[in-house]
Design a protein around this motif. Structure first.
Motif, PDB file in Angstrom:
ATOM      1  N   HIS A   1     -17.595 -22.779  -8.419  1.00 63.82           N
ATOM      2  CA  HIS A   1     -18.644 -23.262  -9.324  1.00 63.82           C
ATOM      3  C   HIS A   1     -19.891 -23.681  -8.546  1.00 63.82           C
ATOM      4  N   ALA A   2     -19.690 -24.214  -7.338  1.00 65.00           N
ATOM      5  CA  ALA A   2     -20.805 -24.750  -6.544  1.00 65.00           C
ATOM      6  C   ALA A   2     -21.441 -23.720  -5.626  1.00 65.00           C
ATOM      7  N   SER A   3     -21.008 -22.459  -5.722  1.00 64.35           N
ATOM      8  CA  SER A   3     -21.496 -21.449  -4.774  1.00 64.35           C
ATOM      9  C   SER A   3     -22.070 -20.235  -5.507  1.00 64.35           C
ATOM     10  N   PRO A   4     -23.316 -20.350  -5.998  1.00 62.65           N
ATOM     11  CA  PRO A   4     -23.931 -19.161  -6.597  1.00 62.65           C
ATOM     12  C   PRO A   4     -24.086 -18.059  -5.561  1.00 62.65           C
ATOM     13  N   PHE A   5     -23.965 -16.831  -5.996  1.00 61.01           N
ATOM     14  CA  PHE A   5     -23.994 -15.694  -5.087  1.00 61.01           C
ATOM     15  C   PHE A   5     -25.385 -15.080  -5.081  1.00 61.01           C
ATOM     16  N   ALA A   6     -25.954 -14.979  -3.884  1.00 56.14           N
ATOM     17  CA  ALA A   6     -27.267 -14.356  -3.741  1.00 56.14           C
ATOM     18  C   ALA A   6     -27.077 -12.851  -3.581  1.00 56.14           C
ATOM     19  N   TYR A   7     -27.760 -12.090  -4.444  1.00 55.56           N
ATOM     20  CA  TYR A   7     -27.665 -10.636  -4.349  1.00 55.56           C
ATOM     21  C   TYR A   7     -28.978 -10.014  -4.810  1.00 55.56           C
ATOM     22  N   ALA A   8     -29.581  -9.216  -3.922  1.00 56.77           N
ATOM     23  CA  ALA A   8     -30.820  -8.485  -4.239  1.00 56.77           C
ATOM     24  C   ALA A   8     -31.878  -9.409  -4.817  1.00 56.77           C
ATOM     25  N   GLY A   9     -32.017 -10.593  -4.230  1.00 57.64           N
ATOM     26  CA  GLY A   9     -33.032 -11.533  -4.668  1.00 57.64           C
ATOM     27  C   GLY A   9     -32.668 -12.295  -5.925  1.00 57.64           C
ATOM     28  N   GLN A  10     -31.461 -12.136  -6.399  1.00 56.75           N
ATOM     29  CA  GLN A  10     -31.030 -12.832  -7.612  1.00 56.75           C
ATOM     30  C   GLN A  10     -29.901 -13.803  -7.282  1.00 56.75           C
ATOM     31  N   SER A  11     -29.751 -14.802  -8.101  1.00 59.08           N
ATOM     32  CA  SER A  11     -28.667 -15.764  -7.948  1.00 59.08           C
ATOM     33  C   SER A  11     -27.671 -15.557  -9.077  1.00 59.08           C
ATOM     34  N   ILE A  12     -26.443 -15.235  -8.713  1.00 58.65           N
ATOM     35  CA  ILE A  12     -25.403 -14.945  -9.698  1.00 58.65           C
ATOM     36  C   ILE A  12     -24.398 -16.086  -9.683  1.00 58.65           C
ATOM     37  N   HIS A  13     -24.197 -16.694 -10.838  1.00 59.62           N
ATOM     38  CA  HIS A  13     -23.240 -17.798 -10.933  1.00 59.62           C
ATOM     39  C   HIS A  13     -21.896 -17.265 -11.423  1.00 59.62           C
ATOM     40  N   GLY A  14     -20.835 -17.725 -10.769  1.00 56.87           N
ATOM     41  CA  GLY A  14     -19.500 -17.296 -11.154  1.00 56.87           C
ATOM     42  C   GLY A  14     -18.580 -18.478 -11.360  1.00 56.87           C
ATOM     43  N   THR A  15     -17.709 -18.370 -12.346  1.00 57.07           N
ATOM     44  CA  THR A  15     -16.687 -19.387 -12.578  1.00 57.07           C
ATOM     45  C   THR A  15     -15.356 -18.690 -12.765  1.00 57.07           C
ATOM     46  N   ALA A  16     -14.294 -19.475 -12.827  1.00 57.70           N
ATOM     47  CA  ALA A  16     -12.965 -18.884 -12.964  1.00 57.70           C
ATOM     48  C   ALA A  16     -12.084 -19.752 -13.844  1.00 57.70           C
ATOM     49  N   SER A  17     -11.178 -19.092 -14.544  1.00 53.95           N
ATOM     50  CA  SER A  17     -10.116 -19.759 -15.285  1.00 53.95           C
ATOM     51  C   SER A  17      -8.832 -19.589 -14.497  1.00 53.95           C
ATOM     52  N   ILE A  18      -8.117 -20.701 -14.294  1.00 54.47           N
ATOM     53  CA  ILE A  18      -6.964 -20.683 -13.384  1.00 54.47           C
ATOM     54  C   ILE A  18      -5.738 -21.238 -14.090  1.00 54.47           C
TER      55      ILE A  18
END
Length: 315
Positions: free
Chosen positions: A257-274
């Motif tokens: 949750h605390a680590s947005p992914f930088a890709y091609a100048g964009q910030s991608i937020h990811g979460t997960a259900s566990i």
């Protein structure tokens, strides 16, 4: 001009018997090194043409001075003792492979002790260059390892694949005491299709690799992490209680949750259900444990995603 063949000397001022010239022709024609050395003094008694071409003329030197590099005395790897029986008499031949310290090439060596004509014990070695064969063997081994890695590793994330996960879990379950607890987590990335649709499949691949990296940083060497399929990961925790496994699942969720992914100048937020489940090793069925964790994971999705759910008693 015909090269004069060397005289085969067995001791000082003693020449070989008649017929030695024919024997020397045979030995010098071989595409392999042939040498004879005194097993006690290590004096080099004979070296054929192949050996002289590779290592130079003996010139009264010891075998370890001619054939090896940087030796201040008899070679530590010398296998003379293996050539004698318990009574110190010549025994069976020994065949071994060795990388020469002077020319770096690999040789298959056939060594045998014999009684020399003057009564001394001598070592006869025939050394055939197998460098090309070793290179081929190494290439085949590397190819086998690559194939094996592809068979057991997910190519994208380099995590274990589903097949390897089941094999590793079963191996651990077979080793652990029955009373130990075995926990599993099933982790599904939320809205992963939306990431692919909005940013492209290359971005989705980047997210999967980054998720694997984040998870690995939180785990022990004994933990078994795999890409279970698509955007789903599985994690087995040998010897871990349900409460400890749940706490780890929460750490993984927060780290993601605390680590947005930088890709091609964009910030991608990811979460997960566990989903988390655990059972004692003596009672666990790996398939049932995963099914239970899967049910808990879908409960986490139904409750709003980006959360951890522990298996209930009904599950």
């Amino acid at each position: 001009m015909t090269r004069k063949l060397p005289t085969l000397q067995v001791s000082e001022n003693t020449t070989a018997s008649p017929g030695a010239e024919d024997l020397l022709r045979i030995l010098d024609s071989l595409d392999a090194a042939v040498y004879v050395s005194d097993m006690h003094s290590h004096d080099l008694l004979f070296l054929n043409a192949y050996g002289r071409q590779q290592w130079g003329e003996p010139d009264g030197r010891k075998c370890w001075q001619v054939l090896q590099e940087g030796q201040s005395g008899p070679c530590e790897f010398c296998n003379n003792p293996r050539l004698l029986d318990a009574q110190g008499r010549p025994g069976a031949a020994v065949v071994w492979e060795f990388q020469n310290t002077q020319d770096g090439r690999w040789y298959q060596c056939r060594d045998q002790a014999i009684v020399w004509s003057d009564g001394r014990l001598a070592r006869v070695e025939i050394a055939t260059d197998i460098t090309e064969r070793k290179a081929l063997e190494d290439a085949l081994k590397a190819s086998h390892h690559r194939v094996e890695r592809l068979a057991y590793r997910d190519e994208l994330t380099q995590l274990l694949n589903r097949r390897a996960f089941f094999a590793a879990c079963r191996e651990q379950l077979a080793c652990l005491p029955a009373e130990h607890v075995f926990a599993v987590l099933l982790i599904d990335l939320d809205h992963f299709k939306a990431i692919n649709d909005a940013h492209g499949h290359a971005a989705g691949d980047h997210v999967l690799r980054e998720v694997a990296r984040i998870f690995r940083a939180e785990l022990r060497d004994s933990d078994i992490l795999c890409r279970f399929g698509g955007e789903e990961f599985a994690l087995a925790l040998p010897g871990t209680s349900l409460s400890d496994a749940t706490a780890l699942a929460e750490r993984l969720r927060l780290a993601l949750h605390a680590s947005p992914f930088a890709y091609a100048g964009q910030s991608i937020h990811g979460t997960a259900s566990i989903g988390v489940a655990a059972a004692s090793c003596g009672e666990v069925s790996l398939e049932n444990l995963l099914k239970t964790a899967d049910q808990a994971m879908y409960r986490a999705k139904r409750q709003g995603r980006d959360r951890v759910c522990t298996a209930s008693a009904q599950e």
